[in-house]
Design a protein around this motif. Structure first.
Motif, PDB file in Angstrom:
ATOM      1  N   ALA A  44       0.858  -1.180   0.000  1.00 33.93           N
ATOM      2  CA  ALA A  44       0.000   0.000   0.000  1.00 33.93           C
ATOM      3  C   ALA A  44       0.897   1.233   0.000  1.00 33.93           C
ATOM      4  O   ALA A  44       1.801   1.353   0.834  1.00 33.93           O
ATOM      5  CB  ALA A  44      -0.907   0.001   1.224  1.00 33.93           C
ATOM      6  N   ILE A  45       0.666   2.151  -0.944  1.00 37.75           N
ATOM      7  CA  ILE A  45       1.509   3.330  -1.109  1.00 37.75           C
ATOM      8  C   ILE A  45       0.613   4.570  -1.070  1.00 37.75           C
ATOM      9  O   ILE A  45      -0.326   4.693  -1.862  1.00 37.75           O
ATOM     10  CB  ILE A  45       2.284   3.274  -2.438  1.00 37.75           C
ATOM     11  CG1 ILE A  45       3.087   1.970  -2.509  1.00 37.75           C
ATOM     12  CG2 ILE A  45       3.200   4.481  -2.581  1.00 37.75           C
ATOM     13  CD1 ILE A  45       3.609   1.653  -3.891  1.00 37.75           C
ATOM     14  N   HIS A  46       0.905   5.477  -0.126  1.00 33.80           N
ATOM     15  CA  HIS A  46       0.105   6.689   0.036  1.00 33.80           C
ATOM     16  C   HIS A  46       0.725   7.802  -0.796  1.00 33.80           C
ATOM     17  O   HIS A  46       1.749   8.374  -0.425  1.00 33.80           O
ATOM     18  CB  HIS A  46       0.052   7.085   1.516  1.00 33.80           C
ATOM     19  CG  HIS A  46      -1.056   8.034   1.823  1.00 33.80           C
ATOM     20  ND1 HIS A  46      -1.264   8.563   3.073  1.00 33.80           N
ATOM     21  CD2 HIS A  46      -2.032   8.563   1.036  1.00 33.80           C
ATOM     22  CE1 HIS A  46      -2.308   9.372   3.058  1.00 33.80           C
ATOM     23  NE2 HIS A  46      -2.794   9.378   1.823  1.00 33.80           N
ATOM     24  N   LEU A  47       0.095   8.114  -1.923  1.00 31.03           N
ATOM     25  CA  LEU A  47       0.613   9.103  -2.860  1.00 31.03           C
ATOM     26  C   LEU A  47       0.105  10.493  -2.512  1.00 31.03           C
ATOM     27  O   LEU A  47      -0.838  10.648  -1.723  1.00 31.03           O
ATOM     28  CB  LEU A  47       0.189   8.730  -4.281  1.00 31.03           C
ATOM     29  CG  LEU A  47       0.641   7.353  -4.790  1.00 31.03           C
ATOM     30  CD1 LEU A  47       0.049   7.093  -6.162  1.00 31.03           C
ATOM     31  CD2 LEU A  47       2.156   7.268  -4.830  1.00 31.03           C
ATOM     32  N   PRO A  48       0.711  11.527  -3.096  1.00 25.01           N
ATOM     33  CA  PRO A  48       0.188  12.882  -2.902  1.00 25.01           C
ATOM     34  C   PRO A  48      -1.264  12.985  -3.347  1.00 25.01           C
ATOM     35  O   PRO A  48      -1.771  12.135  -4.095  1.00 25.01           O
ATOM     36  CB  PRO A  48       1.107  13.731  -3.795  1.00 25.01           C
ATOM     37  CG  PRO A  48       2.373  12.942  -3.893  1.00 25.01           C
ATOM     38  CD  PRO A  48       1.959  11.506  -3.881  1.00 25.01           C
ATOM     39  N   ALA A  49      -1.933  14.034  -2.875  1.00 24.02           N
ATOM     40  CA  ALA A  49      -3.359  14.261  -3.151  1.00 24.02           C
ATOM     41  C   ALA A  49      -4.221  13.173  -2.527  1.00 24.02           C
ATOM     42  O   ALA A  49      -5.348  12.936  -2.974  1.00 24.02           O
ATOM     43  CB  ALA A  49      -3.628  14.371  -4.655  1.00 24.02           C
ATOM     44  N   ASP A  50      -3.688  12.520  -1.490  1.00 26.09           N
ATOM     45  CA  ASP A  50      -4.417  11.491  -0.739  1.00 26.09           C
ATOM     46  C   ASP A  50      -4.925  10.364  -1.647  1.00 26.09           C
ATOM     47  O   ASP A  50      -6.036   9.860  -1.500  1.00 26.09           O
ATOM     48  CB  ASP A  50      -5.595  12.112   0.017  1.00 26.09           C
ATOM     49  CG  ASP A  50      -6.054  11.218   1.169  1.00 26.09           C
ATOM     50  OD1 ASP A  50      -5.236  10.424   1.676  1.00 26.09           O
ATOM     51  OD2 ASP A  50      -7.233  11.305   1.550  1.00 26.09           O
ATOM     52  N   ILE A  51      -4.084   9.975  -2.611  1.00 30.83           N
ATOM     53  CA  ILE A  51      -4.386   8.841  -3.491  1.00 30.83           C
ATOM     54  C   ILE A  51      -3.675   7.610  -2.940  1.00 30.83           C
ATOM     55  O   ILE A  51      -2.507   7.678  -2.550  1.00 30.83           O
ATOM     56  CB  ILE A  51      -3.924   9.120  -4.930  1.00 30.83           C
ATOM     57  CG1 ILE A  51      -4.696  10.315  -5.510  1.00 30.83           C
ATOM     58  CG2 ILE A  51      -4.116   7.890  -5.813  1.00 30.83           C
ATOM     59  CD1 ILE A  51      -4.199  10.748  -6.871  1.00 30.83           C
TER      60      ILE A  51
END
Length: 694
Positions: free
Chosen positions: A584-591
């Motif tokens: 699980a990878i938490h990307l910018p813009a809460d994606i």
């Protein structure tokens, strides 16, 4: 795996670069990777593994179905789940039994608090339940009108769609709800099957077959619950639905006799199945009087299914065959369960009773010259009583339970009772568990005796037509399986593991028998084998590395089984391995990006040899408007490697099946929720195992 690892690293690099370009204040230093050591996502509770959902990446998984795919020891998808080494579980949401696994798609992951996986359930549960999944949701909030609207469209060569609407109105103690849904699927299957049948001649049928099927499933559910106060609650619901399925197939069969060409057969056929109606109702009372807890559930289920099929075989060398079959089946269940609980000394005692009355009937007609129609019926009554006691002594928790079941089984053929197939069972099923915490290490040891009763389709003595060399039937003489299992569990920080051993007496497996005296036609059926031993080992670990939350699970199932095969004995003892790497990878813009990989080795499962399989799934999830609206994009089984071939071994028949179907799927899901509240319905359901047998 090397190519896959390179792909993951490349993806991480791209996402990291993207994050840097959007926000220059974010810095990722390669020489300073921080590994967080927060509270573990998965911990032990008695003899169960508890996985936190709230406050973790799984909170954004989508639905309960998506959550369970990420829970340790749970394998499967789309409501079809297994607990590693234990088979199909009974699934509960807030103590209420899920009767239709499609309900998992109706529960939003953001509303789930945690998930418990119980791999050695005690006396409270039916003796045939070998694993339980308990889904617990967050505390309720708010009154008024609330709902969930969900639409999903997918492509797996053909379009598929699923739509659902869950509506709820709450005013103080009263809650009224209604759920509606539709699933439409078109699938195409390609497979190659080799049948080797040993009679006075060795027959080898090499079959290439293609089928296209359509499925339309409609369901509806309505009910209410009313909380008089915190101590008393009542409720009821009624659900109904219908399923339409049809499939057309074509195929070519090359038949060899002692390795010489015997015939070529062009085959075609169609199947039409209609499940209508599917009634189910539940009534419950949940409450307490002083310190005495009371839980009462009454369930009723009635279903009817009609299936028509036709098969045409055009032979180059012999007369053609055309066979039509028609089956009408009915299933009915009335179940009641009453559970009392009371605090005793340093723990509590739980006791109660459960009663189920079930019926399954099948009326089968055929135009096959070598077969006759059949009218069979099974009636079964199960009366059970149980008691369990839990106590806590310092860091030690001890639980012991005993369940008694009295079963009357009656088999009727053409309206006449068959005394040779009518039986009565009286069995005790003990269970005991001990757990403790020593120097931050959680440990547990448990033992249980369980049973596995044959499904009603396995008991159906009707003989159906496969081809001119093979027939298929159930076996009304099947006996229940007795299973003794011992397991050890442990957890430390972000690591956990389990070792389980089980010994099954009279396991039920597929086999083949000669049909008629000359034995030239074989009957595929089921029978009880003497014994089956299994050893299961499962270990896992979970970490956090910046925006990356990886989980790794490894499991092995090793069986000991010897079967009669081709005039001798065949050992089927090769282990099956499982490796899962979930990211699980938490990307910018809460994606949220999920990249999940799974590999299962080849090996033996019962009297079959299974090929290796693997898959890679990628999913993007983004929520908007304070999580009330979400968009999910998924690509499942990207490399189309999750089809599992198998070779089945029996006395005189060897069956090899190779699946060529396209399994790669792309999905787009849109979901909108408003005024989300927790379901107050407290009905736990009764007759769990009986419904699974239908």
């Amino acid at each position: 795996m090397k190519k896959i690892s390179t792909l993951i690293i490349t993806l991480l690099a791209i996402f990291t670069a993207s994050a840097q370009s959007e926000n220059d204040t974010i810095a990722y230093m390669l020489d300073e990777v921080v590994v967080k050591v927060n509270r573990s996502m998965t911990t032990m509770k008695g003899n169960s593994l508890v996985t936190r959902i709230s406050g973790t990446s799984l909170e954004h998984a989508g639905t309960a179905n998506d959550v369970l795919k990420q829970v340790p020891m749970v394998i499967g998808d789309n409501g079809n789940f297994e607990v590693f080494g234990k088979g199909n579980p009974a699934i509960y949401v807030n103590g209420r039994l899920i009767q239709d696994n499609s309900e998992l798609e109706q529960l939003n992951s953001s509303n789930i608090k945690n998930v418990e996986v119980v791999t050695n359930p005690g006396a409270k549960y039916d003796a045939a339940v070998k694993a339980v999944i308990l889904i617990n949701t967050k505390a309720p909030q708010g009154d008024g009108f609330s709902g969930l609207l969900r639409a999903q469209v997918g492509v797996q060569r053909y379009l598929r769609t699923m739509d659902q609407a869950n509506l709820k109105y709450r005013n103080r103690g009263l809650e009224i709800f209604a759920n509606f849904g539709y699933l439409g699927v078109k699938v195409e299957d390609w497979n190659t099957v080799n049948y080797i049948t040993r009679t006075s001649t060795i027959w080898n049928q090499q079959l290439e077959q293609k089928s296209i099927g359509h499925s339309h499933d409609f369901y509806g559910k309505a009910g209410f619950s009313y909380m008089f106060n915190q101590n008393h609650s009542v409720g009821a619901y009624y659900s109904n639905g219908f399923t339409f399925q049809n499939a057309d197939y074509t195929g070519i069969s090359t038949v060899l006799s002692n390795q010489s060409l015997y015939d070529r057969i062009t085959m075609s056929g169609e199947t039409d199945s209609r499940g209508l109606p599917k009634h189910h109702a539940n009534l419950y009372y949940n409450g307490s009087v002083s310190k005495l807890g009371i839980d009462l559930n009454i369930d009723f289920m009635w279903r009817k299914n009609r299936e028509k099929s036709s098969n045409e075989e055009l032979s180059q060398e012999f007369p053609d065959e055309k066979v039509s079959n028609n089956t009408i089946s009915h299933s009915r269940l009335l179940a009641e369960k009453l559970v009392f609980s009371y605090p005793v000394w340093k723990g509590a005692v739980e006791f109660g009773e459960e009663y189920t009355n079930s019926m399954f009937s099948s009326d089968y007609t055929t135009t096959a010259a070598i077969l006759k129609g059949a009218d069979s019926r099974v009636d079964e009554n199960n009366i059970a009583g149980f008691i369990s006691l839990t106590q806590r002594f310092g860091n030690w928790n001890v639980a012991a339970g005993l369940r008694y079941e009295h079963v009357n089984f009656k088999y009727l053929e053409n309206g006449q009772k068959r005394d040779d197939m009518t039986r009565t069972y009286n069995n005790f099923f003990p269970s005991v568990s001990v757990s403790t915490t020593l120097n931050k290490v959680q440990l547990g040891l448990s033992y249980s005796m369980k049973t596995q009763r044959p499904s009603y389709s396995s008991l159906d003595g009707s003989i159906s037509y496969v081809n001119r060399f093979l027939l298929e039937s159930g076996n009304p003489y099947l006996q229940p399986v007795t299973i003794n299992s011992v397991q050890v569990q442990g957890a430390w920080r972000r690591f956990f593991g389990q070792i389980s051993y089980s010994y099954s007496k009279n396991p039920i497996m597929n086999t083949s028998l000669p049909y008629e005296e000359d034995g030239e036609i074989k009957l595929l059926t089921k029978e009880n084998f003497p014994r089956l031993q299994n050893l299961e080992v499962f270990v896992g670990a979970q970490f956090e590395v910046g925006i990356w939350q990886p989980k790794v699970n490894v499991g092995i199932i090793k069986q000991w089984l010897t079967v009669d095969y081709n005039g001798g004995k065949l050992k089927l003892n090769n282990p099956l391995g499982l490796v899962q790497w979930q990211n699980a990878i938490h990307l910018p813009a809460d994606i949220w990006l999920n990249v999940d990989l799974q590999w299962m080795s080849r090996g033996n499962g019962e009297n079959a040899k299974l090929s290796s399989t693997s898959y890679m799934n990628v999913k993007f999830y983004k929520a908007f408007f304070n999580n009330s609206f979400s968009v999910t994009l998924e690509a499942n089984d990207i490399f189309n490697k999750n089809n599992r071939d198998f070779t089945f071994y029996s006395r005189d028949v060897t069956l090899y099946k190779h699946i060529n179907s396209l399994n790669r799927t792309f999905l787009l899901t849109l979901q909108y929720t408003f005024n989300t509240t927790r379901d107050r319905y407290r009905g736990q359901g009764a007759g769990t195992n009986e419904m699974n047998r239908f």
